[in-house]
Design a protein around this motif. Structure first.
Motif, mmCIF file in Angstrom:
data_model
loop_
_atom_site.group_PDB
_atom_site.id
_atom_site.type_symbol
_atom_site.label_atom_id
_atom_site.label_comp_id
_atom_site.label_asym_id
_atom_site.label_seq_id
_atom_site.Cartn_x
_atom_site.Cartn_y
_atom_site.Cartn_z
ATOM 1 N N SER A 100 0.829 -1.204 0.000
ATOM 2 C CA SER A 100 0.000 0.000 0.000
ATOM 3 C C SER A 100 0.862 1.253 0.000
ATOM 4 O O SER A 100 1.998 1.246 0.468
ATOM 5 C CB SER A 100 -0.952 0.021 1.200
ATOM 6 O OG SER A 100 -0.245 0.324 2.381
ATOM 7 N N ASP A 101 0.307 2.279 -0.544
ATOM 8 C CA ASP A 101 1.006 3.559 -0.694
ATOM 9 C C ASP A 101 -0.067 4.628 -0.577
ATOM 10 O O ASP A 101 -0.835 4.842 -1.520
ATOM 11 C CB ASP A 101 1.685 3.588 -2.060
ATOM 12 C CG ASP A 101 2.488 4.853 -2.284
ATOM 13 O OD1 ASP A 101 3.191 4.916 -3.309
ATOM 14 O OD2 ASP A 101 2.403 5.782 -1.450
ATOM 15 N N THR A 102 -0.141 5.293 0.565
ATOM 16 C CA THR A 102 -1.289 6.149 0.860
ATOM 17 C C THR A 102 -0.829 7.521 1.313
ATOM 18 O O THR A 102 0.111 7.640 2.097
ATOM 19 C CB THR A 102 -2.155 5.510 1.959
ATOM 20 O OG1 THR A 102 -2.473 4.177 1.582
ATOM 21 C CG2 THR A 102 -3.435 6.292 2.169
ATOM 22 N N ASN B 27 -3.912 7.460 -18.694
ATOM 23 C CA ASN B 27 -2.501 7.090 -18.685
ATOM 24 C C ASN B 27 -2.338 5.602 -18.348
ATOM 25 O O ASN B 27 -2.630 5.175 -17.235
ATOM 26 C CB ASN B 27 -1.772 7.954 -17.650
ATOM 27 C CG ASN B 27 -0.266 7.812 -17.703
ATOM 28 O OD1 ASN B 27 0.257 6.838 -18.233
ATOM 29 N ND2 ASN B 27 0.431 8.798 -17.169
ATOM 30 N N SER B 28 -1.849 4.825 -19.280
ATOM 31 C CA SER B 28 -1.715 3.384 -19.067
ATOM 32 C C SER B 28 -0.589 3.039 -18.084
ATOM 33 O O SER B 28 -0.448 1.888 -17.675
ATOM 34 C CB SER B 28 -1.476 2.678 -20.396
ATOM 35 O OG SER B 28 -0.321 3.200 -21.025
ATOM 36 N N MET B 29 0.209 4.037 -17.702
ATOM 37 C CA MET B 29 1.261 3.798 -16.712
ATOM 38 C C MET B 29 0.716 3.763 -15.281
ATOM 39 O O MET B 29 1.393 3.325 -14.360
ATOM 40 C CB MET B 29 2.333 4.888 -16.808
ATOM 41 C CG MET B 29 3.076 4.918 -18.124
ATOM 42 S SD MET B 29 3.996 3.409 -18.405
ATOM 43 C CE MET B 29 5.290 3.576 -17.183
ATOM 44 N N PHE B 30 -0.473 4.264 -15.086
ATOM 45 C CA PHE B 30 -1.059 4.234 -13.738
ATOM 46 C C PHE B 30 -1.246 2.788 -13.301
ATOM 47 O O PHE B 30 -1.813 1.967 -14.045
ATOM 48 C CB PHE B 30 -2.405 4.946 -13.704
ATOM 49 C CG PHE B 30 -2.320 6.433 -13.842
ATOM 50 C CD1 PHE B 30 -3.337 7.135 -14.475
ATOM 51 C CD2 PHE B 30 -1.258 7.163 -13.329
ATOM 52 C CE1 PHE B 30 -3.287 8.523 -14.606
ATOM 53 C CE2 PHE B 30 -1.191 8.534 -13.460
ATOM 54 C CZ PHE B 30 -2.210 9.214 -14.102
ATOM 55 N N ASP B 31 -0.790 2.479 -12.092
ATOM 56 C CA ASP B 31 -0.932 1.115 -11.616
ATOM 57 C C ASP B 31 -1.413 1.044 -10.172
ATOM 58 O O ASP B 31 -1.395 -0.023 -9.559
ATOM 59 C CB ASP B 31 0.382 0.338 -11.787
ATOM 60 C CG ASP B 31 1.563 1.057 -11.152
ATOM 61 O OD1 ASP B 31 2.705 0.617 -11.389
ATOM 62 O OD2 ASP B 31 1.356 2.041 -10.418
ATOM 63 N N TYR B 32 -1.821 2.171 -9.632
ATOM 64 C CA TYR B 32 -2.325 2.184 -8.257
ATOM 65 C C TYR B 32 -3.372 3.267 -8.167
ATOM 66 O O TYR B 32 -3.166 4.393 -8.638
ATOM 67 C CB TYR B 32 -1.161 2.450 -7.293
ATOM 68 C CG TYR B 32 -1.464 2.129 -5.863
ATOM 69 C CD1 TYR B 32 -1.664 3.131 -4.930
ATOM 70 C CD2 TYR B 32 -1.544 0.807 -5.432
ATOM 71 C CE1 TYR B 32 -1.940 2.831 -3.608
ATOM 72 C CE2 TYR B 32 -1.819 0.498 -4.121
ATOM 73 C CZ TYR B 32 -2.016 1.515 -3.205
ATOM 74 O OH TYR B 32 -2.285 1.214 -1.910
ATOM 75 N N LEU B 47 -10.123 6.271 1.720
ATOM 76 C CA LEU B 47 -11.163 5.267 1.848
ATOM 77 C C LEU B 47 -10.665 3.877 1.516
ATOM 78 O O LEU B 47 -10.748 2.959 2.309
ATOM 79 C CB LEU B 47 -12.308 5.587 0.878
ATOM 80 C CG LEU B 47 -13.443 6.469 1.368
ATOM 81 C CD1 LEU B 47 -14.439 6.688 0.237
ATOM 82 C CD2 LEU B 47 -14.139 5.864 2.568
ATOM 83 N N ILE B 48 -10.187 3.722 0.295
ATOM 84 C CA ILE B 48 -9.841 2.398 -0.199
ATOM 85 C C ILE B 48 -8.925 2.552 -1.401
ATOM 86 O O ILE B 48 -8.963 3.582 -2.085
ATOM 87 C CB ILE B 48 -11.132 1.619 -0.561
ATOM 88 C CG1 ILE B 48 -10.846 0.127 -0.797
ATOM 89 C CG2 ILE B 48 -11.851 2.248 -1.751
ATOM 90 C CD1 ILE B 48 -12.122 -0.725 -0.873
ATOM 91 N N SER B 49 -8.102 1.550 -1.630
ATOM 92 C CA SER B 49 -7.195 1.592 -2.774
ATOM 93 C C SER B 49 -7.200 0.245 -3.490
ATOM 94 O O SER B 49 -7.703 -0.758 -2.967
ATOM 95 C CB SER B 49 -5.780 1.946 -2.329
ATOM 96 O OG SER B 49 -5.276 0.960 -1.438
ATOM 97 N N LYS B 56 -10.587 -6.146 -8.010
ATOM 98 C CA LYS B 56 -11.591 -5.834 -6.996
ATOM 99 C C LYS B 56 -10.921 -5.773 -5.629
ATOM 100 O O LYS B 56 -10.033 -6.570 -5.318
ATOM 101 C CB LYS B 56 -12.670 -6.927 -7.006
ATOM 102 C CG LYS B 56 -13.742 -6.787 -5.948
ATOM 103 C CD LYS B 56 -14.716 -7.948 -6.033
ATOM 104 C CE LYS B 56 -15.717 -7.947 -4.897
ATOM 105 N NZ LYS B 56 -16.642 -9.104 -4.961
ATOM 106 N N ASN B 57 -11.352 -4.797 -4.835
ATOM 107 C CA ASN B 57 -10.923 -4.748 -3.444
ATOM 108 C C ASN B 57 -12.099 -4.291 -2.599
ATOM 109 O O ASN B 57 -12.822 -3.356 -2.974
ATOM 110 C CB ASN B 57 -9.731 -3.791 -3.276
ATOM 111 C CG ASN B 57 -9.113 -3.900 -1.897
ATOM 112 O OD1 ASN B 57 -9.216 -4.923 -1.240
ATOM 113 N ND2 ASN B 57 -8.471 -2.827 -1.453
#
Lengths: 114, 115
Positions: A100-102, B27-32, B47-49, B56-57
């Motif tokens: 995680s990175d927040t 941007n296709s480089m986004f991964d988070y 909230l959530i990542s 799904k999370n």
């Protein structure tokens, strides 16, 4: 819990004044960030810092500078305030853990420049 | 050039029903990806990542879905409660590239949950 504090909740300044906004985090985080939030534009990154005395420009650095003399404290400086810098300013501190990175935000400073 | 877009400025739902907030990215480089909630005169609250290795999370009433091929993510809140009324921001970062931690935010969606 991560705690990020900002020096003022509300500020009113006059055009041309020098303005200091301070942010303090108590979790020994290396990365800290300054954003401004404006209606319809979301949060935009002004500057960030990845260590003491290290800083990098974000997406809208014009008219701003920053200072990071101590790890826990990150200051945003408006050298000569202008009315278009009226905004909500938000400071964030970054926590990186396994998987995680927040970013955790302070309560914000509502700055009005007259 | 808006790399993260929330095309719905506002959403209104009835208490107890599902709220679905949408977010698109270019941007296709986004991964988070992250979702934040913001009340007036307060800072955003995480909230959530979700990482791009998942689709799904889930965390309690909040579930985030990621569709990488469509470059789309959504936040589901079930059941919605009046206390959920706030502005919701999605954000994206390229966690694996350079690791600066820079987040790119969408414009926000104002959710109103009616009792």
């Amino acid at each position: 819990d991560v705690k990020v504090t900002q020096s003022s909740r509300y500020l009113v300044k006059r055009t041309g004044e020098k303005v200091f906004l301070e942010c303090v985090q108590d979790m020994d985080h290396e990365n800290m960030f300054w954003y401004r939030q404006d209606p319809g534009l979301g949060l935009r990154l002004i500057y960030f810092s990845y260590d003491v005395k290290m800083k990098e420009k974000g997406d809208i650095p014009e008219g701003y500078s920053v200072s990071r003399e101590k790890k826990e404290r990150f200051s945003l400086i408006l050298e000569s305030a202008s009315t278009n810098q009226t905004s909500m300013y938000l400071c964030a501190s970054r926590r990186i853990q396994r998987g995680s990175d927040t970013q955790y935000f302070g309560p914000g400073t509502r700055l009005t420049v007259l | 050039d808006q790399q993260v877009k929330q095309n719905s400025p506002s959403l209104s739902v009835q208490e107890g029903r599902i709220s679905i907030l949408n977010c698109d990215y270019t941007n296709s480089m986004f991964d988070y990806f992250l979702w934040y909630k913001k009340y007036p005169a307060e800072g955003p609250t995480f909230l959530i990542s979700i990482s791009s290795i998942k689709d799904k999370n889930e965390d309690g009433r909040f579930t985030v879905f990621l569709n990488k091929s469509a470059k789309h993510l959504s936040l589901h809140i079930v059941p919605s409660q009046p206390g959920d009324s706030a502005v919701y921001f999605c954000a994206a970062s390229a966690f694996g590239s350079g690791n600066t931690g820079k987040l790119i935010f969408g414009q926000g969606t104002t959710l109103q949950v009616k009792p």
